[in-house]
Scaffold this active site. Structure first.
Site, PDB file in Angstrom:
ATOM      1  N   CYS A   1      13.187  23.838   3.996  1.00  0.00           N
ATOM      2  CA  CYS A   1      12.276  24.611   3.151  1.00  0.00           C
ATOM      3  C   CYS A   1      11.523  23.671   2.204  1.00  0.00           C
ATOM      4  O   CYS A   1      11.707  22.461   2.247  1.00  0.00           O
ATOM      5  CB  CYS A   1      13.044  25.641   2.341  1.00  0.00           C
ATOM      6  N   MET A   2      10.694  24.245   1.351  1.00  0.00           N
ATOM      7  CA  MET A   2       9.904  23.413   0.435  1.00  0.00           C
ATOM      8  C   MET A   2      10.782  22.634  -0.544  1.00  0.00           C
ATOM      9  O   MET A   2      10.502  21.475  -0.848  1.00  0.00           O
ATOM     10  CB  MET A   2       8.913  24.288  -0.342  1.00  0.00           C
ATOM     11  N   ASP A   3      11.828  23.276  -1.014  1.00  0.00           N
ATOM     12  CA  ASP A   3      12.620  22.693  -2.093  1.00  0.00           C
ATOM     13  C   ASP A   3      14.057  22.384  -1.699  1.00  0.00           C
ATOM     14  O   ASP A   3      14.800  21.824  -2.508  1.00  0.00           O
ATOM     15  CB  ASP A   3      12.700  23.678  -3.277  1.00  0.00           C
TER      16      ASP A   3
ATOM     17  N   HIS B   1      -6.626  -6.901  13.318  1.00  0.00           N
ATOM     18  CA  HIS B   1      -5.347  -6.159  13.278  1.00  0.00           C
ATOM     19  C   HIS B   1      -4.998  -5.727  14.693  1.00  0.00           C
ATOM     20  O   HIS B   1      -5.854  -5.266  15.447  1.00  0.00           O
ATOM     21  CB  HIS B   1      -5.524  -4.941  12.362  1.00  0.00           C
TER      22      HIS B   1
ATOM     23  N   LYS C   1       0.843  -1.212   0.000  1.00  0.00           N
ATOM     24  CA  LYS C   1       0.000   0.000   0.000  1.00  0.00           C
ATOM     25  C   LYS C   1       0.871   1.252   0.000  1.00  0.00           C
ATOM     26  O   LYS C   1       2.067   1.186   0.304  1.00  0.00           O
ATOM     27  CB  LYS C   1      -0.901  -0.023   1.235  1.00  0.00           C
TER      28      LYS C   1
ATOM     29  N   ARG D   1       0.883 -10.733   7.270  1.00  0.00           N
ATOM     30  CA  ARG D   1       0.833  -9.539   6.416  1.00  0.00           C
ATOM     31  C   ARG D   1       2.085  -8.695   6.683  1.00  0.00           C
ATOM     32  O   ARG D   1       2.171  -8.002   7.687  1.00  0.00           O
ATOM     33  CB  ARG D   1      -0.442  -8.738   6.727  1.00  0.00           C
TER      34      ARG D   1
ATOM     35  N   ARG E   1     -10.720   0.683  15.214  1.00  0.00           N
ATOM     36  CA  ARG E   1     -10.563   1.458  14.000  1.00  0.00           C
ATOM     37  C   ARG E   1     -11.593   0.894  13.027  1.00  0.00           C
ATOM     38  O   ARG E   1     -12.765   1.179  13.157  1.00  0.00           O
ATOM     39  CB  ARG E   1      -9.108   1.335  13.501  1.00  0.00           C
TER      40      ARG E   1
ATOM     41  N   TYR F   1      14.905  30.107   6.789  1.00  0.00           N
ATOM     42  CA  TYR F   1      13.731  30.823   7.293  1.00  0.00           C
ATOM     43  C   TYR F   1      13.681  30.834   8.816  1.00  0.00           C
ATOM     44  O   TYR F   1      13.877  29.800   9.456  1.00  0.00           O
ATOM     45  CB  TYR F   1      12.451  30.149   6.797  1.00  0.00           C
TER      46      TYR F   1
HETATM   47  C1  PLP Z   1      -0.238  -1.701   6.821  1.00  0.00           C
HETATM   48  C2  PLP Z   1      -0.870  -2.940   7.306  1.00  0.00           C
HETATM   49  C3  PLP Z   1      -0.115  -4.096   7.554  1.00  0.00           C
HETATM   50  C4  PLP Z   1       1.387  -4.119   7.498  1.00  0.00           C
HETATM   51  O1  PLP Z   1       1.891  -3.675   8.729  1.00  0.00           O
HETATM   52  P1  PLP Z   1       3.461  -3.590   8.987  1.00  0.00           P
HETATM   53  O2  PLP Z   1       3.555  -3.158  10.397  1.00  0.00           O
HETATM   54  O3  PLP Z   1       3.974  -2.567   8.035  1.00  0.00           O
HETATM   55  O4  PLP Z   1       4.019  -4.926   8.716  1.00  0.00           O
HETATM   56  C5  PLP Z   1      -0.774  -5.257   7.885  1.00  0.00           C
HETATM   57  N1  PLP Z   1      -2.116  -5.284   7.977  1.00  0.00           N
HETATM   58  C6  PLP Z   1      -2.871  -4.177   7.789  1.00  0.00           C
HETATM   59  C7  PLP Z   1      -4.334  -4.258   7.944  1.00  0.00           C
HETATM   60  C8  PLP Z   1      -2.276  -2.980   7.460  1.00  0.00           C
HETATM   61  O5  PLP Z   1      -3.039  -1.888   7.280  1.00  0.00           O
END
Ligand code: PLP
Length: 368
Positions: A306-308, A160, A34, A216, A128, A259
């Site tokens: 800064c931005m750049d 999760h 992701k 995951r 969540r 800045y």
């Molecule tokens: C991002 C995410 C992960 C991966 O988590 P890590 O800590 O980066 O391994 C696993 N499951 C879900 C639902 C996530 O959103």
């Protein structure tokens, strides 16, 4: 020649997935790609994950899942963050597994008028997304009915962790117990999915009991530890951020920099101008805090980012315009890592890499 470059080392990325595979040898592996593979570049990472045998790819949004199909990926993909009106029919047509996080979402998925492969998500304490315990009866009942009518195929059940990066936090045991209750309750309704899953990188590394049918793996695959408390042996950071110095200039004691004049020289020194800034994802919070590596030594950031662009203090390091500065990398040549930046900035390595965007050019090493 480019001003600034992100270099992705696919050998490191693949090796990190191998390290995580060895920690959870009996589970399938979902490579989480992701957010543009945590800023690393989704196309090369997705390909490399498959090359090394990742059975699954995981992304948050339907849009990200479609993007993987557009890149030519044909394997199992799970997405989990859909809003009302999500294109469940198109997702099913693209053979993408979706997540149902509430009874309402199940209803919407059933309306897709095509059999959808669904992973049911239960909330076991993160508060969540996912169906909270108070909704489980209704959630599983509806899922069972939908499955019996052939509208969905429940292939997964998942949750999760909220505190996986603190292995001794009591919430971990509690969430796993609640997950077991959810699995048992689903079974009472005739739902026994092939893939029960709850572990992210930290949990996969520290809680064998949580490995289940698949793990995951996100942050660890990029070679970044989930937390200073969870150090995983053998990880190598897979992304290097570097830039060519735009100029070098001398300043005198009493001269202030950038800045807001938030840094003032106390002795004569030489500044180097690094041509990336918060417009490229360098946190402004790195002002006066983080370090980079140049000419074999470390140089601190001086003044406001800064931005750049931002300034570094070269002291008496021999450096000239055009010389490369490594902001962070594998650490193997003495450069800071994204974890070092995270520690200096009071954030997590995830944020340092994921926010990279803007004007970098990207190079990929280790392509097969
Ligand atoms: C991002 C995410 C992960 C991966 O988590 P890590 O800590 O980066 O391994 C696993 N499951 C879900 C639902 C996530 O959103």
């Amino acid at each position: 020649m480019n001003n600034a470059e992100l270099i992705l080392d696919l050998d490191a990325y693949r090796q990190n997935l191998v390290v995580m595979r060895e920690l959870a040898p009996n589970s399938q592996q979902m490579a989480i790609v992701k957010a543009n593979a945590y800023g690393h570049g989704v196309a090369p990472c997705a390909r490399a994950a498959r090359e090394i045998g990742a059975e699954w790819l995981g992304v948050a949004t339907p849009h990200e899942a479609f993007a993987l199909r557009a890149l030519g990926d044909t394997g199992p993909i799970l997405c989990w963050l859909a809003t009302p009106g999500a294109p469940f029919r198109e997702l099913a047509e693209a053979n993408i597994d979706v997540t149902a996080s509430s009874s309402a979402q199940l209803q919407e998925i059933m309306a897709a008028d095509i059999q959808v492969r669904v992973h049911l998500k239960v909330d076991t304490g993160l508060n969540r997304n996912g169906a909270p315990e108070s909704e489980w009866v209704d959630f599983f009942e509806r899922a069972a009915i939908a499955q019996n009518h052939g509208k969905i195929h429940v292939v997964g059940l998942w949750t999760h962790f909220a505190n996986a990066d603190e292995p001794n936090h009591p919430a971990n045991d509690l969430q796993e117990q609640r997950f077991d209750q959810a699995v048992a309750m689903a079974a009472e309704y005739g739902i026994s999915p092939e893939w029960c899953h709850l572990a992210n990188s930290a949990a996969a590394a520290t809680r064998p009991s949580a490995q289940r049918d698949l793990v995951r793996i996100g942050i660890a695959s990029y070679g970044i530890n989930p937390d200073p408390q969870v150090k995983i042996d053998g990880l190598v950071p897979s992304l290097t951020a570097r830039a060519a110095l735009a100029r070098v200039k001398s300043i005198q004691p009493g001269d202030s920099v950038s800045y807001g004049w938030r840094w003032t020289a106390t002795e004569p020194t030489t500044l180097g101008l690094v041509p990336v800034g918060y417009g490229d994802g360098i946190p402004r919070a790195a002002s006066n805090r983080a370090e980079v590596r140049i000419s074999g030594t470390r140089a601190p950031i001086r003044g406001t980012v800064c931005m750049d662009q931002f300034m570094i203090d070269l002291g008496d390091v021999p450096a000239k315009a055009g010389d490369w500065v490594t902001l962070f990398g594998s650490g193997e040549s003495g450069e800071p890592t994204a974890e070092d930046w995270a520690q200096a900035l009071d954030t997590i390595g995830y944020e340092i890499v994921t926010r990279l965007s803007g004007r970098w050019t990207r190079a990929v090493r280790g392509e097969r």
